[in-house]
Design a protein around this motif. Sequence first.
Motif, PDB file in Angstrom:
ATOM      1  N   SER A  35       0.923  -1.349  -0.007  1.00 33.20           N
ATOM      2  CA  SER A  35      -0.012   0.073   0.045  1.00 33.20           C
ATOM      3  C   SER A  35       0.890   1.054   0.215  1.00 33.20           C
ATOM      4  CB  SER A  35      -0.902   0.033   1.112  1.00 33.20           C
ATOM      5  OG  SER A  35      -0.263   0.063   2.208  1.00 33.20           O
ATOM      6  N   GLU A  56      -3.766   5.056  -6.002  1.00 42.44           N
ATOM      7  CA  GLU A  56      -3.923   3.912  -4.961  1.00 42.44           C
ATOM      8  C   GLU A  56      -3.250   2.415  -5.263  1.00 42.44           C
ATOM      9  OE1 GLU A  56      -7.764   1.681  -2.963  1.00 42.44           O
ATOM     10  OE2 GLU A  56      -8.152   3.316  -4.506  1.00 42.44           O
ATOM     11  N   THR A  58      -3.168  -1.312  -3.537  1.00 45.45           N
ATOM     12  CA  THR A  58      -3.452  -2.820  -2.721  1.00 45.45           C
ATOM     13  C   THR A  58      -2.566  -3.667  -3.222  1.00 45.45           C
ATOM     14  OG1 THR A  58      -5.171  -3.487  -4.181  1.00 45.45           O
ATOM     15  CG2 THR A  58      -5.749  -1.536  -2.737  1.00 45.45           C
TER      16      THR A  58
END
Length: 93
Positions: A35, A56, A58
């Motif tokens: 992350s 972003e 993940t």
Amino acid sequence: MSVFWPACFAGGFPRGLRRQGLRVSFRYWPELPPSLPLALASAQQGGSSHLIVLFETTPDRVVVGDPLKGRLTCTRAEMHRTYKLDHVYLVVE
């Protein structure tokens, strides 16, 4: 390998973000962390270097802002096939 960072991103741009109260730092990671806060990354694609935004990350997916392609959501494997990252990131927190 040389890292592509236009002069404005190496000096003036981070200073301007700091004046807005944001924390900005250059970081080196040999592998993209699971992350990551908002970051700019130096990337090579098809022989040309340019900057992409990592909106972003993940463990499975990455949301990329590419000035040539727009906003993309892709798997990490797809991102690594598309872009060769220089592993230097301008992180904005």
